[in-house]
Every structure is written in C-alpha cells, then in structure tokens.
Design a protein around this motif. Structure first.
Motif, PDB file in Angstrom:
ATOM      1  N   PHE A  17       0.835  -1.189   0.000  1.00  0.00           N
ATOM      2  CA  PHE A  17       0.000   0.000   0.000  1.00  0.00           C
ATOM      3  C   PHE A  17       0.869   1.238   0.000  1.00  0.00           C
ATOM      4  CE2 PHE A  17      -2.818  -3.223   1.705  1.00  0.00           C
ATOM      5  CZ  PHE A  17      -3.982  -2.986   0.994  1.00  0.00           C
ATOM      6  N   GLN A  18       0.542   2.167  -0.872  1.00  0.00           N
ATOM      7  CA  GLN A  18       1.184   3.471  -0.901  1.00  0.00           C
ATOM      8  C   GLN A  18       0.260   4.401  -0.133  1.00  0.00           C
ATOM      9  OE1 GLN A  18       0.852   5.458  -4.626  1.00  0.00           O
ATOM     10  NE2 GLN A  18       2.348   7.029  -4.106  1.00  0.00           N
ATOM     11  N   GLY A  19       0.652   4.745   1.090  1.00  0.00           N
ATOM     12  CA  GLY A  19      -0.155   5.626   1.918  1.00  0.00           C
ATOM     13  C   GLY A  19      -0.116   7.050   1.398  1.00  0.00           C
ATOM     14  N   LEU A  20      -1.287   7.669   1.356  1.00  0.00           N
ATOM     15  CA  LEU A  20      -1.390   9.048   0.882  1.00  0.00           C
ATOM     16  C   LEU A  20      -1.607  10.015   2.042  1.00  0.00           C
ATOM     17  CD1 LEU A  20      -3.738   8.276  -2.130  1.00  0.00           C
ATOM     18  CD2 LEU A  20      -1.245   8.502  -2.146  1.00  0.00           C
ATOM     19  N   GLY A  21      -2.119   9.483   3.148  1.00  0.00           N
ATOM     20  CA  GLY A  21      -2.387  10.301   4.322  1.00  0.00           C
ATOM     21  C   GLY A  21      -3.526   9.705   5.118  1.00  0.00           C
ATOM     22  N   SER A  22      -3.746  10.256   6.294  1.00  0.00           N
ATOM     23  CA  SER A  22      -4.811   9.730   7.140  1.00  0.00           C
ATOM     24  C   SER A  22      -5.467  10.843   7.937  1.00  0.00           C
ATOM     25  CB  SER A  22      -4.266   8.664   8.087  1.00  0.00           C
ATOM     26  OG  SER A  22      -3.355   9.244   8.993  1.00  0.00           O
ATOM     27  N   THR A  23      -6.643  10.546   8.433  1.00  0.00           N
ATOM     28  CA  THR A  23      -7.403  11.459   9.271  1.00  0.00           C
ATOM     29  C   THR A  23      -8.333  10.626  10.151  1.00  0.00           C
ATOM     30  OG1 THR A  23      -8.769  13.467   9.286  1.00  0.00           O
ATOM     31  CG2 THR A  23      -9.287  11.833   7.594  1.00  0.00           C
ATOM     32  N   GLY A  24      -9.112  11.293  10.930  1.00  0.00           N
ATOM     33  CA  GLY A  24     -10.099  10.633  11.779  1.00  0.00           C
ATOM     34  C   GLY A  24     -11.338  11.497  11.801  1.00  0.00           C
ATOM     35  N   TYR A  25     -11.906  11.640  12.975  1.00  0.00           N
ATOM     36  CA  TYR A  25     -13.054  12.530  13.122  1.00  0.00           C
ATOM     37  C   TYR A  25     -12.564  13.970  13.032  1.00  0.00           C
ATOM     38  CZ  TYR A  25     -16.946  15.059  15.129  1.00  0.00           C
ATOM     39  OH  TYR A  25     -17.963  15.949  15.323  1.00  0.00           O
ATOM     40  N   VAL A  26     -13.279  14.786  12.276  1.00  0.00           N
ATOM     41  CA  VAL A  26     -12.991  16.217  12.177  1.00  0.00           C
ATOM     42  C   VAL A  26     -14.289  16.949  12.484  1.00  0.00           C
ATOM     43  CG1 VAL A  26     -12.299  18.105  10.636  1.00  0.00           C
ATOM     44  CG2 VAL A  26     -11.205  15.859  10.420  1.00  0.00           C
ATOM     45  N   ALA A  27     -14.271  17.798  13.491  1.00  0.00           N
ATOM     46  CA  ALA A  27     -15.466  18.560  13.855  1.00  0.00           C
ATOM     47  C   ALA A  27     -15.814  19.542  12.747  1.00  0.00           C
ATOM     48  CB  ALA A  27     -15.229  19.305  15.164  1.00  0.00           C
ATOM     49  N   GLY A  28     -17.101  19.805  12.580  1.00  0.00           N
ATOM     50  CA  GLY A  28     -17.525  20.807  11.609  1.00  0.00           C
ATOM     51  C   GLY A  28     -18.351  20.263  10.462  1.00  0.00           C
ATOM     52  N   GLY A  29     -18.714  19.000  10.522  1.00  0.00           N
ATOM     53  CA  GLY A  29     -19.570  18.428   9.490  1.00  0.00           C
ATOM     54  C   GLY A  29     -18.822  18.044   8.231  1.00  0.00           C
ATOM     55  N   PRO A  30     -19.582  17.722   7.177  1.00  0.00           N
ATOM     56  CA  PRO A  30     -18.961  17.203   5.962  1.00  0.00           C
ATOM     57  C   PRO A  30     -18.010  18.190   5.281  1.00  0.00           C
ATOM     58  CG  PRO A  30     -21.331  17.520   5.631  1.00  0.00           C
ATOM     59  CD  PRO A  30     -21.046  17.747   7.078  1.00  0.00           C
ATOM     60  N   GLU A  31     -18.324  19.465   5.313  1.00  0.00           N
ATOM     61  CA  GLU A  31     -17.463  20.442   4.639  1.00  0.00           C
ATOM     62  C   GLU A  31     -16.079  20.468   5.273  1.00  0.00           C
ATOM     63  OE1 GLU A  31     -20.614  21.082   5.644  1.00  0.00           O
ATOM     64  OE2 GLU A  31     -21.589  21.187   3.669  1.00  0.00           O
ATOM     65  N   ALA A  32     -16.012  20.484   6.597  1.00  0.00           N
ATOM     66  CA  ALA A  32     -14.719  20.515   7.287  1.00  0.00           C
ATOM     67  C   ALA A  32     -13.958  19.216   7.054  1.00  0.00           C
ATOM     68  CB  ALA A  32     -14.925  20.750   8.788  1.00  0.00           C
ATOM     69  N   TRP A  33     -14.651  18.089   7.133  1.00  0.00           N
ATOM     70  CA  TRP A  33     -13.990  16.804   6.929  1.00  0.00           C
ATOM     71  C   TRP A  33     -13.481  16.677   5.495  1.00  0.00           C
ATOM     72  CZ3 TRP A  33     -13.688  12.391   4.177  1.00  0.00           C
ATOM     73  CH2 TRP A  33     -12.972  11.342   4.755  1.00  0.00           C
ATOM     74  N   LEU A  34     -14.305  17.070   4.541  1.00  0.00           N
ATOM     75  CA  LEU A  34     -13.909  16.959   3.138  1.00  0.00           C
ATOM     76  C   LEU A  34     -12.760  17.899   2.785  1.00  0.00           C
ATOM     77  CD1 LEU A  34     -17.379  16.511   1.427  1.00  0.00           C
ATOM     78  CD2 LEU A  34     -15.589  14.793   1.727  1.00  0.00           C
ATOM     79  N   ALA A  35     -12.644  19.016   3.466  1.00  0.00           N
ATOM     80  CA  ALA A  35     -11.507  19.912   3.236  1.00  0.00           C
ATOM     81  C   ALA A  35     -10.205  19.197   3.588  1.00  0.00           C
ATOM     82  CB  ALA A  35     -11.665  21.196   4.051  1.00  0.00           C
ATOM     83  N   VAL A  36     -10.202  18.454   4.694  1.00  0.00           N
ATOM     84  CA  VAL A  36      -9.021  17.697   5.104  1.00  0.00           C
ATOM     85  C   VAL A  36      -8.749  16.571   4.097  1.00  0.00           C
ATOM     86  CG1 VAL A  36      -8.065  16.185   6.888  1.00  0.00           C
ATOM     87  CG2 VAL A  36      -9.290  18.263   7.545  1.00  0.00           C
ATOM     88  N   ALA A  37      -9.787  15.825   3.745  1.00  0.00           N
ATOM     89  CA  ALA A  37      -9.629  14.695   2.814  1.00  0.00           C
ATOM     90  C   ALA A  37      -9.151  15.162   1.444  1.00  0.00           C
ATOM     91  CB  ALA A  37     -10.946  13.939   2.689  1.00  0.00           C
ATOM     92  N   THR A  38      -9.713  16.241   0.958  1.00  0.00           N
ATOM     93  CA  THR A  38      -9.329  16.768  -0.352  1.00  0.00           C
ATOM     94  C   THR A  38      -7.874  17.230  -0.338  1.00  0.00           C
ATOM     95  OG1 THR A  38     -11.605  17.387  -0.831  1.00  0.00           O
ATOM     96  CG2 THR A  38      -9.891  18.489  -2.120  1.00  0.00           C
ATOM     97  N   LYS A  39      -7.445  17.831   0.753  1.00  0.00           N
ATOM     98  CA  LYS A  39      -6.049  18.269   0.867  1.00  0.00           C
ATOM     99  C   LYS A  39      -5.111  17.063   0.804  1.00  0.00           C
ATOM    100  CE  LYS A  39      -3.123  21.214   3.711  1.00  0.00           C
ATOM    101  NZ  LYS A  39      -3.038  22.039   4.906  1.00  0.00           N
ATOM    102  N   ILE A  40      -5.479  15.972   1.455  1.00  0.00           N
ATOM    103  CA  ILE A  40      -4.667  14.748   1.410  1.00  0.00           C
ATOM    104  C   ILE A  40      -4.574  14.230  -0.026  1.00  0.00           C
ATOM    105  CG2 ILE A  40      -4.591  12.306   2.078  1.00  0.00           C
ATOM    106  CD1 ILE A  40      -5.837  13.225   4.803  1.00  0.00           C
ATOM    107  N   LEU A  41      -5.700  14.160  -0.718  1.00  0.00           N
ATOM    108  CA  LEU A  41      -5.697  13.638  -2.084  1.00  0.00           C
ATOM    109  C   LEU A  41      -5.001  14.595  -3.060  1.00  0.00           C
ATOM    110  CD1 LEU A  41      -9.221  11.989  -2.368  1.00  0.00           C
ATOM    111  CD2 LEU A  41      -7.028  10.924  -1.817  1.00  0.00           C
TER     112      LEU A  41
END
Length: 156
Positions: free
Chosen positions: A127-151
């Motif tokens: 597996f080529q790890g790209l990054g990780s996260t967990g729970y992010v407060a602030g709903g889908p917009e806040a979580w997706l901002a973190v996920a999108t930055k990783i990708l």
C-alpha cells in the motif's frame, strides 16, 4: 391518470435513491481491483461500528451525508474495515481486518487512511499511503476539506 403519474414518480424516486447509495466494500482484494480499474485511491475506514462513539458520530455527521456521497463517488473507492464487538464476522474477514490493522499501525478508531495498492514484482500487494485522518469537527465540509487536501498532495 393521476394514480399512474404518482406510481411513475415513486418508481423513479426509488431508483434515484438507490443510485445515490454508496458502496462500502469489505473485501480488500475486490476493492483493490476496483481501485485499479477506476484509477482512484481507496478510502480505508477503520471503525468499531457497534461500540465506538466517535465512529458512529463520524458516520452520522459526515459519511452518511449527500455531500460526502457526491465527493466519494468522484474521488475514492470506499472500504470499511470493521472491528465490532457484538456483530459476528467470518474468520476470513476478521483475519483480513486484523492484518490491515497491523499493516497500517492503527492505534484507535475511527481512523481513515487514503491509499493506493501497488503490486510488487512477486505479486504481493503493498500500500502506498497518501495520508490519514479521523473525526474532524464541523460536518462534511470541514472533513472533506481535510480529505481533499490529502488527495491533492498525491496529484502534485
């Protein structure tokens, strides 16, 4: 005629709702094949679905929203790796999830890893790890901002 129109709306409404549902794979080998075919990374969701409060909260606030569903369909192949306490799993699924927990050094739940599968010369998968996260407060917009930055880091 009015009944026919209502029936028609119901049928198309059900089909539309079903097409919006996300597919969470539990078999990593199948998910790898899909990931390779679609040329999308995997989102590996390590969860304790029936006991982990933060996992349940992440599901409710982010992973089960329309905003996440739209983003996920465009960007990732979803994989759920569950470690339940009261839900029975097959020995094969338990072994797969245990091996992946060790491979990704999972210490707590929820943890989400973004990864690509890379086949080695001997046929094994790394597996080529790209990054990780967990729970992010602030709903889908806040979580997706973190996920999108990783990708987005992967694309550079």
């Amino acid at each position: 005629m009015k009944k026919f129109c209502i029936l028609l709306l119901l049928v198309f409404g059900v089909q539309f709702a079903q097409s919006q549902e996300l597919v969470w794979h539990t078999n990593v080998k199948e998910a790898i094949k899909i990931s390779e075919k679609k040329k999308k990374p995997m989102l590996l969701f390590f969860t304790g679905s029936d006991w982990c409060g933060w996992c349940i909260r992440l599901q409710k606030e982010v992973l089960k929203t329309d905003t996440f569903a739209k983003w996920a369909k465009e960007n990732v192949v979803l994989v759920e790796l569950d470690y339940p306490r009261a839900i029975e799993q097959t020995p094969e699924l338990k072994a797969q999830n245990s091996n992946l927990q060790m491979a990704f050094s999972i210490q707590g739940f929820p943890t989400i890893h973004f990864a690509n599968a890379v086949k080695a010369a001997d046929g094994k998968v790394n597996f080529q790890g790209l990054g990780s996260t967990g729970y992010v407060a602030g709903g889908p917009e806040a979580w997706l901002a973190v996920a999108t930055k990783i990708l987005d880091k992967k694309k550079r």
